[in-house]
Scaffold this active site. Structure first.
Site, short mmCIF file in Angstrom:
data_model
loop_
_atom_site.label_atom_id
_atom_site.label_comp_id
_atom_site.label_asym_id
_atom_site.label_seq_id
_atom_site.Cartn_x
_atom_site.Cartn_y
_atom_site.Cartn_z
N ASP A 1 36.64 35.25 30.13
CA ASP A 1 36.57 35.97 31.41
C ASP A 1 37.79 36.87 31.57
O ASP A 1 38.40 36.93 32.63
CB ASP A 1 36.46 34.95 32.56
N GLU B 1 37.58 29.19 44.47
CA GLU B 1 36.29 28.48 44.50
C GLU B 1 36.44 27.10 45.16
O GLU B 1 35.58 26.63 45.87
CB GLU B 1 35.78 28.36 43.05
N GLU C 1 41.87 27.01 49.36
CA GLU C 1 42.79 28.12 49.53
C GLU C 1 43.86 28.18 48.43
O GLU C 1 44.20 27.16 47.83
CB GLU C 1 43.53 28.00 50.87
#
Ligand code: ACK
Length: 593
Positions: free
Chosen positions: A330, A215, A218
């Site tokens: 998550d 996000e 890299e």
């Protein structure tokens, strides 16, 4: 990245104006340069990707290299130190390439100057440290003599820090039990990074290649020189240039969380670079990358015991996290990393609060962003996240592992997943899955969260299976006995025709194969084996698996129909369709999920 011989005669000439402007250097190291640029405000067609062409300034006209990226930034690696490079970039749209941008020249970092500046820095730090230490000794002696130490520390504390210290003091009362400290409780988030992550001198890091995109920038692989030790392979998450203070804080939040963990099944933080550009998070390197893509790449390659070993590792990491009071939110195969010994480690912590980074997360009616397929109903409905909701997600990870990276609920829409779960539908066992493991999954997916197992129980159960491998021999395909009473049957989705059924599992392309082979009723397919599915021309293993899993579900459903009567079946099918339609209309109106 490819190295090509520079040949003007074959050089692709772009057309139209350049869609790339203001190429700037975000940062450099000895062997890498990070670039970013502005996209044209209104390109005539959507930009598919960018090609970055570059060459050593001295070598112009001899050879060039090129690399591609889908976003307007990149890190070019594998460069020589102290060398000038020329870059130009063009965009590709559906209609072809744009013209190249003008040329931009940047120089990589200098090996010696970094060493020299390191030495300079070391000298300054040593001088400051000696001075500071002497001062500290004098001050401590003074405070000890005057008995003012406690008073001084307390008076300098902010109320929030006092609360945390009490909490940690409470924790001291139970030696050996570590408690997770939420970095958001810090008034100054930078302090949390300092408390939990080591600052690394960037000259110890060698970036080798880009391995993915996150996000914030890299993700690269590279090497870290540890003081007095050999180089170790690492993964380096970078923060791309032009970030806001909030992005920097959110990026480093992951390090403040990861730095508190110490467990062989949790990804290890090596340290951070915050005092120079680029800002980086350095973690241990995991040779096999993310678990979901790893399994898809090696479909069918592992023994059940190897798969259970992977699940055990994940359960052990999760038990550690739940013991110290951390809720992941998550947990999914894409957020597990695998090393070259098949050891699985839990990762991706930074965004667990907002879930902005997860491509699977979508907005719910309550406004939060949630990866629906992996999330427990109470967390979707009223954001009740807990270790019990992590257990639900763990059950989905079990299903992903046993199906070699299949997408949970296949192509069903998020709304259909929510509705089906509400109605009692649960994922069927993947092909070749031992009964004991599917039972454990179903146990993790109990609606009532207090009835789900804890990670402690899961680990104990998996250990028993590993110690007693014969318990894994009974596969779900072998179980033909069905529950005695229809009340025990979960409410599986209902279909009226073969065509309906194949559409629902996104296997419509095989309709003609079924018809040609004489399978025209749901009843006729319920007896099909994997060999029958192969024989009618389904050659892809993933498709065979999906069809056979669904046939197992259908078997239960057909028995249910036989017991409750066809009319009732048709009625419930219509009800279900109407309900879905109603819900879709509602959701469409609210423009959510
Ligand atoms: O599936 P992958 O190869 O594994 O692609 C993604 C990519 O970076 C973007 O997240 C890989 N990745 C992330 N962290 C690590 C790590 N610690 N070691 C190796 N690969 C990593 C991930």
């Amino acid at each position: 990245m490819c190295r090509l011989i520079w040949d003007y005669s074959t050089s692709p000439i772009g057309c139209g104006p350049s869609l790339v402007a203001a190429v700037k250097k975000d940062w450099t190291t000895q062997n890498a340069i990070a670039l970013s640029w502005q996209e044209a405000e209104q390109p005539h067609a959507a930009i598919r990707d960018y090609e970055i062409k570059y060459y050593e300034k001295e070598q112009e006209q001899l050879s060039y290299s090129s690399t591609r990226t889908k976003v307007p930034s990149t890190i070019v690696t594998g460069l020589k130190p102290s060398t000038a490079y020329v870059f130009h970039i063009r965009a590709r749209t559906a209609t072809g390439y744009s013209s190249y941008s003008s040329k931009f020249e940047f120089i990589t970092g200098d090996d010696d100057s970094e060493e020299a500046s390191d030495q300079g820095q070391v000298l300054v730090i040593v001088t400051a440290a000696v001075g500071g230490f002497s001062l500290l000794v004098i001050l401590t002696l003074f405070l000890l003599i005057t008995g003012r130490c406690q008073w001084y520390i307390k008076s300098k504390m902010k109320p929030q820090d006092k609360r945390r210290t009490q909490y940690q003091n409470g924790h001291v009362a139970f030696p050996g039990i570590k408690t997770y400290v939420d970095p958001d409780t810090y008034e100054d988030p930078t302090q949390a990074v300092h408390d939990f992550a080591k600052e690394i001198d960037p000259s110890r890091i060698r970036i080798e290649r880009v391995i993915g995109a996150g996000e914030f920038g890299e993700v690269c692989s590279g090497r870290l020189r540890t003081p007095g030790k050999k180089e170790i392979p690492v993964a380096i998450k970078t923060l791309k240039g032009g970030y806001t203070e909030r992005q920097r804080r959110d990026f480093l939040r992951e390090a403040s969380i990861m730095g508190q963990f110490d467990n062989p099944n949790i990804i290890r933080l090596e340290g951070v670079v915050t005092k120079s550009r680029p800002v980086m998070i350095v973690v241990e390197y995991m040779e096999n990358g993310s678990l979901d893509s790893f399994l898809r790449k090696h479909d069918g390659h592992f023994t059940v015991i190897q798969l259970v070993g992977m699940l055990r590792g994940i359960a052990s990491g999760m038990m550690y996290l739940s013991d110290i009071g951390y809720v992941h939110r998550d947990l999914a195969a894409r957020n597990i990393l695998v090393d070259d010994n098949l050891v699985c480690k839990v990762s991706d912590f930074g965004l667990s609060r907002v879930l902005e980074d997860d491509p699977e997360a979508s907005y719910t009616t309550t406004g939060g962003k949630i990866p629906i397929r992996w999330t427990a109903p109470e967390a979707i409905q009223y954001r009740k996240f807990s270790s019990a909701s992590d257990v639900w997600s763990y059950g989905i990870v079990m299903w992903e592992v046993m199906s070699y990276g299949e997408r949970p609920y296949w192509e069903m829409s998020n709304q259909d997943v929510i509705l089906s779960i509400e109605e009692g539908y649960r994922l069927p066992a993947p092909m070749g899955c031992p009964v004991a493991l599917h039972q454990l999954m179903v146990h993790c997916w109990q609606k009532e969260r207090s009835r789900r197992p804890r990670f402690h129980d899961i680990l104990g159960f998996l250990d028993k299976l590993i110690r007693n491998p014969s318990s894994l021999l009974t596969l779900v395909e072998d179980v033909h006995s069905l529950p005695e009473s229809p009340e025990e049957l979960p409410d599986y989705p209902l279909f009226i025709s073969i065509s309906d059924w194949l559409d629902s599992i996104k296997m419509s392309q095989y309709k003609s194969n079924f018809i040609a082979a004489g399978y025209t009723t749901l009843d006729s397919i319920s007896g099909m084996s994997i060999d029958d599915v192969r024989r009618i021309g389904v050659s892809l293993i993933g498709h065979q698996r999906r069809i056979v899993s669904s046939i197992q579900t259908l078997r239960l459903q057909i028995l249910h129909i036989q017991q409750s009567g066809f009319h009732q079946y048709v009625r419930s099918f219509r009800d279900k369709k109407e309900k879905t339609q109603e819900r879709e209309n509602r959701v469409g109106e609210q423009n959510c999920v």
